[in-house]
Write a protein that holds these residues in place. Structure first.
Motif, mmCIF file in Angstrom:
data_model
loop_
_atom_site.group_PDB
_atom_site.id
_atom_site.type_symbol
_atom_site.label_atom_id
_atom_site.label_comp_id
_atom_site.label_asym_id
_atom_site.label_seq_id
_atom_site.Cartn_x
_atom_site.Cartn_y
_atom_site.Cartn_z
ATOM 1 N N MET A 10 -18.440 -9.511 5.950
ATOM 2 C CA MET A 10 -17.938 -8.269 5.422
ATOM 3 C C MET A 10 -16.693 -7.822 6.189
ATOM 4 S SD MET A 10 -18.404 -6.002 3.207
ATOM 5 C CE MET A 10 -19.177 -4.535 2.706
ATOM 6 N N SER A 11 -16.712 -7.931 7.484
ATOM 7 C CA SER A 11 -15.570 -7.462 8.260
ATOM 8 C C SER A 11 -14.336 -8.333 8.011
ATOM 9 C CB SER A 11 -15.895 -7.420 9.749
ATOM 10 O OG SER A 11 -16.167 -8.716 10.223
ATOM 11 N N SER A 12 -14.538 -9.618 7.718
ATOM 12 C CA SER A 12 -13.389 -10.475 7.390
ATOM 13 C C SER A 12 -12.737 -10.015 6.099
ATOM 14 C CB SER A 12 -13.833 -11.929 7.227
ATOM 15 O OG SER A 12 -14.301 -12.450 8.421
ATOM 16 N N THR A 13 -13.541 -9.623 5.133
ATOM 17 C CA THR A 13 -13.011 -9.146 3.862
ATOM 18 C C THR A 13 -12.263 -7.837 4.048
ATOM 19 O OG1 THR A 13 -14.878 -10.195 2.757
ATOM 20 C CG2 THR A 13 -13.625 -8.602 1.486
ATOM 21 N N VAL A 14 -12.798 -6.952 4.854
ATOM 22 C CA VAL A 14 -12.132 -5.673 5.116
ATOM 23 C C VAL A 14 -10.816 -5.895 5.858
ATOM 24 C CG1 VAL A 14 -12.314 -3.489 6.371
ATOM 25 C CG2 VAL A 14 -14.259 -4.353 5.075
ATOM 26 N N THR A 15 -10.825 -6.754 6.855
ATOM 27 C CA THR A 15 -9.602 -7.052 7.604
ATOM 28 C C THR A 15 -8.571 -7.701 6.700
ATOM 29 O OG1 THR A 15 -10.915 -7.352 9.604
ATOM 30 C CG2 THR A 15 -8.678 -8.221 9.638
ATOM 31 N N ALA A 16 -9.003 -8.592 5.817
ATOM 32 C CA ALA A 16 -8.088 -9.234 4.876
ATOM 33 C C ALA A 16 -7.475 -8.209 3.933
ATOM 34 C CB ALA A 16 -8.815 -10.306 4.077
ATOM 35 N N GLY B 194 -9.234 -8.781 18.385
ATOM 36 C CA GLY B 194 -9.513 -9.467 19.631
ATOM 37 C C GLY B 194 -8.806 -10.804 19.754
ATOM 38 N N GLY B 195 -8.326 -11.338 18.647
ATOM 39 C CA GLY B 195 -7.607 -12.598 18.707
ATOM 40 C C GLY B 195 -8.457 -13.820 18.429
ATOM 41 N N SER B 196 -9.646 -13.643 17.877
ATOM 42 C CA SER B 196 -10.466 -14.808 17.549
ATOM 43 C C SER B 196 -9.893 -15.501 16.318
ATOM 44 C CB SER B 196 -11.916 -14.397 17.294
ATOM 45 O OG SER B 196 -12.022 -13.668 16.090
ATOM 46 N N TRP B 197 -10.342 -16.725 16.083
ATOM 47 C CA TRP B 197 -9.826 -17.494 14.958
ATOM 48 C C TRP B 197 -10.139 -16.804 13.638
ATOM 49 C CZ3 TRP B 197 -11.516 -19.886 10.552
ATOM 50 C CH2 TRP B 197 -10.620 -20.764 9.960
ATOM 51 N N ASN C 53 -7.345 -15.413 10.876
ATOM 52 C CA ASN C 53 -7.340 -15.976 9.528
ATOM 53 C C ASN C 53 -8.239 -15.172 8.603
ATOM 54 O OD1 ASN C 53 -5.705 -18.418 10.119
ATOM 55 N ND2 ASN C 53 -7.402 -18.788 11.515
ATOM 56 N N ALA C 54 -8.078 -13.860 8.630
ATOM 57 C CA ALA C 54 -8.971 -12.974 7.882
ATOM 58 C C ALA C 54 -8.853 -13.181 6.378
ATOM 59 C CB ALA C 54 -8.683 -11.520 8.232
ATOM 60 N N VAL C 55 -7.654 -13.442 5.882
ATOM 61 C CA VAL C 55 -7.481 -13.642 4.442
ATOM 62 C C VAL C 55 -8.214 -14.903 4.001
ATOM 63 C CG1 VAL C 55 -5.811 -14.012 2.595
ATOM 64 C CG2 VAL C 55 -5.292 -12.391 4.412
ATOM 65 N N LEU C 56 -8.087 -15.968 4.760
ATOM 66 C CA LEU C 56 -8.784 -17.206 4.452
ATOM 67 C C LEU C 56 -10.298 -16.994 4.485
ATOM 68 C CD1 LEU C 56 -8.825 -20.303 4.007
ATOM 69 C CD2 LEU C 56 -8.783 -20.522 6.496
ATOM 70 N N MET C 57 -10.781 -16.332 5.506
ATOM 71 C CA MET C 57 -12.220 -16.105 5.624
ATOM 72 C C MET C 57 -12.723 -15.135 4.561
ATOM 73 S SD MET C 57 -12.985 -18.217 7.813
ATOM 74 C CE MET C 57 -14.716 -17.876 7.893
#
Length: 55
Positions: free
Chosen positions: A1-7, A19-22, A26-30
């Motif tokens: 869910m947080s990847s979608t929100v960040t994207a 934080g700089g994690s992978w 790559n939030a849009v990809l995830m």
């Protein structure tokens, strides 16, 4: 869910410091990959269950 929100934030021009994690980089990809993975796992399970209940 947080990847979608960040994207979504990145796509609308409101990036958040992360934080700089992978995953964060790559939030849009995830945001695209995670829903596909969840669908690929649970769709066959749901279809199998539906067919068993139909008998």
């Amino acid at each position: 869910m947080s990847s979608t929100v960040t994207a979504a934030r990145e796509l609308f021009g409101n990036p958040v410091a992360g934080g700089g994690s992978w995953v964060e980089e790559n939030a849009v990809l995830m945001g695209v990959v995670w829903p596909l993975v969840v669908t690929a796992v649970f769709l066959p399970l749901a279809v199998r269950r539906f067919r068993r209940l139909s008998r």
